[in-house]
Scaffold this motif. Structure first.
Motif, PDB file in Angstrom:
ATOM      1  N   ARG A   1       0.821  -1.205   0.000  1.00 14.01           N
ATOM      2  CA  ARG A   1       0.000   0.000   0.000  1.00 14.01           C
ATOM      3  C   ARG A   1       0.860   1.261   0.000  1.00 14.01           C
ATOM      4  O   ARG A   1       0.484   2.285  -0.590  1.00 14.01           O
ATOM      5  N   LYS A   2       1.993   1.207   0.642  1.00  5.91           N
ATOM      6  CA  LYS A   2       2.889   2.364   0.629  1.00  5.91           C
ATOM      7  C   LYS A   2       3.364   2.650  -0.794  1.00  5.91           C
ATOM      8  O   LYS A   2       3.336   3.800  -1.246  1.00  5.91           O
TER       9      LYS A   2
ATOM     10  N   VAL B   1      -4.894   2.576   5.311  1.00  8.84           N
ATOM     11  CA  VAL B   1      -3.623   2.790   6.013  1.00  8.84           C
ATOM     12  C   VAL B   1      -3.854   3.591   7.291  1.00  8.84           C
ATOM     13  O   VAL B   1      -3.330   3.251   8.360  1.00  8.84           O
ATOM     14  N   ALA B   2      -4.640   4.670   7.203  1.00 11.54           N
ATOM     15  CA  ALA B   2      -4.903   5.505   8.377  1.00 11.54           C
ATOM     16  C   ALA B   2      -5.573   4.697   9.482  1.00 11.54           C
ATOM     17  O   ALA B   2      -5.189   4.789  10.657  1.00 11.54           O
ATOM     18  N   ALA B   3      -6.564   3.888   9.121  1.00 10.73           N
ATOM     19  CA  ALA B   3      -7.268   3.080  10.119  1.00 10.73           C
ATOM     20  C   ALA B   3      -6.345   2.049  10.751  1.00 10.73           C
ATOM     21  O   ALA B   3      -6.520   1.675  11.920  1.00 10.73           O
ATOM     22  N   GLY B   4      -5.354   1.579   9.996  1.00 10.37           N
ATOM     23  CA  GLY B   4      -4.440   0.571  10.511  1.00 10.37           C
ATOM     24  C   GLY B   4      -3.335   1.131  11.388  1.00 10.37           C
ATOM     25  O   GLY B   4      -2.594   0.374  12.013  1.00 10.37           O
TER      26      GLY B   4
ATOM     27  N   LEU C   1       7.363   8.494   5.903  1.00 12.01           N
ATOM     28  CA  LEU C   1       6.621   8.303   7.135  1.00 12.01           C
ATOM     29  C   LEU C   1       5.646   7.131   7.143  1.00 12.01           C
ATOM     30  O   LEU C   1       5.379   6.561   8.204  1.00 12.01           O
ATOM     31  N   VAL C   2       5.086   6.780   6.003  1.00 10.48           N
ATOM     32  CA  VAL C   2       4.122   5.677   5.980  1.00 10.48           C
ATOM     33  C   VAL C   2       4.861   4.352   6.125  1.00 10.48           C
ATOM     34  O   VAL C   2       5.829   4.093   5.393  1.00 10.48           O
ATOM     35  N   PRO C   3       4.467   3.501   7.055  1.00 15.09           N
ATOM     36  CA  PRO C   3       5.176   2.233   7.271  1.00 15.09           C
ATOM     37  C   PRO C   3       4.986   1.277   6.101  1.00 15.09           C
ATOM     38  O   PRO C   3       3.981   1.318   5.388  1.00 15.09           O
TER      39      PRO C   3
ATOM     40  N   VAL D   1      -8.680 -11.732  17.292  1.00 16.43           N
ATOM     41  CA  VAL D   1      -8.444 -12.127  15.907  1.00 16.43           C
ATOM     42  C   VAL D   1      -8.628 -10.962  14.966  1.00 16.43           C
ATOM     43  O   VAL D   1      -8.531 -11.113  13.766  1.00 16.43           O
ATOM     44  N   ARG D   2      -8.889  -9.740  15.507  1.00 18.37           N
ATOM     45  CA  ARG D   2      -9.063  -8.563  14.665  1.00 18.37           C
ATOM     46  C   ARG D   2      -7.764  -7.779  14.620  1.00 18.37           C
ATOM     47  O   ARG D   2      -7.362  -7.168  15.588  1.00 18.37           O
ATOM     48  N   ARG D   3      -7.109  -7.805  13.514  1.00 17.14           N
ATOM     49  CA  ARG D   3      -5.857  -7.097  13.326  1.00 17.14           C
ATOM     50  C   ARG D   3      -6.101  -5.868  12.475  1.00 17.14           C
ATOM     51  O   ARG D   3      -6.747  -5.958  11.460  1.00 17.14           O
ATOM     52  N   PRO D   4      -5.631  -4.681  12.894  1.00 14.73           N
ATOM     53  CA  PRO D   4      -5.890  -3.482  12.121  1.00 14.73           C
ATOM     54  C   PRO D   4      -5.451  -3.658  10.675  1.00 14.73           C
ATOM     55  O   PRO D   4      -4.310  -4.005  10.411  1.00 14.73           O
ATOM     56  N   VAL D   5      -6.379  -3.439   9.757  1.00  9.11           N
ATOM     57  CA  VAL D   5      -6.072  -3.574   8.334  1.00  9.11           C
ATOM     58  C   VAL D   5      -5.098  -2.494   7.915  1.00  9.11           C
ATOM     59  O   VAL D   5      -5.306  -1.322   8.181  1.00  9.11           O
ATOM     60  N   GLY D   6      -4.064  -2.864   7.224  1.00  9.16           N
ATOM     61  CA  GLY D   6      -3.099  -1.893   6.701  1.00  9.16           C
ATOM     62  C   GLY D   6      -2.009  -1.552   7.698  1.00  9.16           C
ATOM     63  O   GLY D   6      -1.176  -0.703   7.443  1.00  9.16           O
ATOM     64  N   ALA D   7      -2.000  -2.184   8.913  1.00 11.03           N
ATOM     65  CA  ALA D   7      -0.973  -1.876   9.887  1.00 11.03           C
ATOM     66  C   ALA D   7       0.371  -2.373   9.403  1.00 11.03           C
ATOM     67  O   ALA D   7       0.485  -3.338   8.663  1.00 11.03           O
ATOM     68  N   ALA D   8       1.408  -1.720   9.834  1.00 12.69           N
ATOM     69  CA  ALA D   8       2.759  -2.122   9.446  1.00 12.69           C
ATOM     70  C   ALA D   8       3.102  -3.442  10.081  1.00 12.69           C
ATOM     71  O   ALA D   8       2.702  -3.753  11.197  1.00 12.69           O
ATOM     72  N   ASP D   9       3.890  -4.207   9.319  1.00 12.79           N
ATOM     73  CA  ASP D   9       4.308  -5.503   9.840  1.00 12.79           C
ATOM     74  C   ASP D   9       5.567  -5.342  10.680  1.00 12.79           C
ATOM     75  O   ASP D   9       6.367  -4.454  10.434  1.00 12.79           O
TER      76      ASP D   9
END
Length: 440
Positions: free
Chosen positions: A67-68, A115-118, A177-179, A432-440
């Protein structure tokens, strides 16, 4: 606030400026190319058409990309389009530049919302989305007035060159800045939109899963609300110049600061909508749509008084944009395992509403009705969106919207089976809910 949200907001500021600044520069552009103002208006409608086309196309192309990297590519396309517009030798090239820039619009906001939500905790997703959209709202307070002034005092070409420079700043911000995210670690949805693994940690989201989101009744209802609700705003705003000059008696030179006042309302409504949508999404949405419909109807009468017209204009911006974070979060909640395409298409739905409302508003004016008649069109559109919102809430409450492809997946208010095999209602368990788009 994560600094990555600032980078997304800068990109949103540039995109919002280039979308709306053309409204204030149409006479200058038309005179420079030797075309009529209505012909120059194709630069606005062409942009809206490009958003509608680009939103699904680039969302699909980016479904398996980081996504980045996709956000960076979209900002590059945005910069290119504005540079083409700035140096265009003929009107056709200028139009092509506008379309090129617009292709990045929907996908940037759609992917940027994910991305923002994650970047934040689940209970702050709408607030994070609203912070990104603050760049868009601020563009109407700062970018559009200053861009219009720059174009009128120097040349409209310098305005688009300045917007391209904003795009460069946004590109650098995203890059820094975006992970990073790994598309291989996204959930892999099945044809019904469910996560194959049940854990949301492995697999790859495919086009089939992205398309399956549109079998969710709640997703379609949310997009309908987007088209009709935001269309209500633009039924009035598209024709704000004649309303303010012929109705309220303002001078033409006052339209710029009146639009800035409308933008200030957008900023306030966007932030309030994001804050309260995290607490009670559907009540917030229904309240905003009700207030919007009433205010648009009221504008039919207040548009003939300078002070009342200015206050009402700010309220339209506030109530209209208070619907944006909850609507975008609603779509993300309903498509948690495959959100990219639906999120981007919902941004395109905002522009579809703009185009539909502008057309309907023009019809009533061509029919010889008063200059304030588009406000009634806007009020009816907002009421239609409210009816969809009530329907959506009732379906969710009764549980008829979940439990299958036609009604949606777990986020649609139905029943979902958690990772441990137990059945839960409404949403998957927190573990089991992982923020969508969060950095790994």
């Amino acid at each position: 606030m994560p600094l990555a949200l600032l980078a997304l907001a800068i990109g949103a500021f540039g995109i919002g400026t280039t979308e709306f600044v053309i409204m204030g520069l149409l006479p200058e552009v038309a005179a420079d190319f030797g075309v009529s103002v209505p012909t120059a208006g194709y630069l606005a409608s062409g942009y809206a058409l490009g958003v509608l086309i680009g939103s699904p196309v680039f969302a699909i192309l980016g479904a398996r990309m980081s996504r980045k990297r996709m956000l960076m590519a979209l900002m590059g396309l945005f910069i290119l389009g504005n540079l083409v517009s700035a140096v265009a030798p003929v009107f056709g090239v200028m139009l092509a530049g506008r379309v090129i820039a617009s292709l990045a619009h929907g996908a940037f906001f759609g992917i940027g919302s994910i991305v923002a939500a994650g970047l934040v905790a689940p209970h702050r997703k709408a607030a994070a989305i609203s912070l990104m959209f603050t760049g868009l709202t601020l563009s109407n307070v700062i970018g559009v007035p200053f861009g219009t002034l720059l174009g009128q005092q120097t040349s409209w070409r310098w305005t688009f060159a300045a917007v391209a420079a904003l795009g460069v700043l946004g590109l650098l911000g995203v890059a820094a800045l975006v992970p990073h995210d790994d598309p291989r670690r996204r959930p892999e949805p099945t044809a019904s939109g469910q996560d194959r693994s049940g854990q949301g940690e492995t697999g790859r989201g495919g086009i089939r899963g992205e398309l399956a989101a549109f079998r969710n009744t709640q997703v379609l209802l949310a997009m309908g609300m987007t088209v009709l609700g935001f269309g209500g705003v633009f039924a009035a705003i598209t024709y704000i110049a004649p309303m303010m000059t012929d109705g309220a008696g303002y001078a033409s030179s006052s339209v710029t600061w009146l639009l800035a006042l409308f933008g200030a309302g957008m900023v306030a409504g966007n932030l309030v909508g994001g804050r309260f949508a995290d607490r009670a999404l559907m009540p917030m949405l229904c309240t905003a749509l009700t207030a919007l419909a009433l205010t648009l109807g009221l504008f039919t009468f207040t548009a003939y008084d300078k002070i009342a017209a200015a206050v009402t204009l700010a309220l339209i911006g506030a109530f209209g944009f208070a619907t944006v974070p909850p609507l975008q979060k609603r779509v993300l909640d309903q498509t948690a395992q495959a959100p990219t395409l639906a999120s981007a298409v919902n941004i395109g739905a905002f522009n579809l509403g703009n185009a539909l409302a502008a057309w309907l508003g023009g019809l009533v004016l061509h029919a010889g009705l008063p200059v304030t008649a588009p406000n009634w069109v806007g009020a009816l559109l907002a009421l239609s969106a409210l009816a969809l919102a009530v329907t959506s809430a009732l379906l969710e409450r009764r549980g008829t919207a979940g439990g299958g492809p036609a009604g949606g997946g777990p986020a649609g208010g139905g029943r979902a089976r958690g990772a441990a095999g137990r059945v839960v209602s409404g949403h998957a368990p927190a573990e089991v809910r992982r923020p969508v788009g969060a950095a790994d």
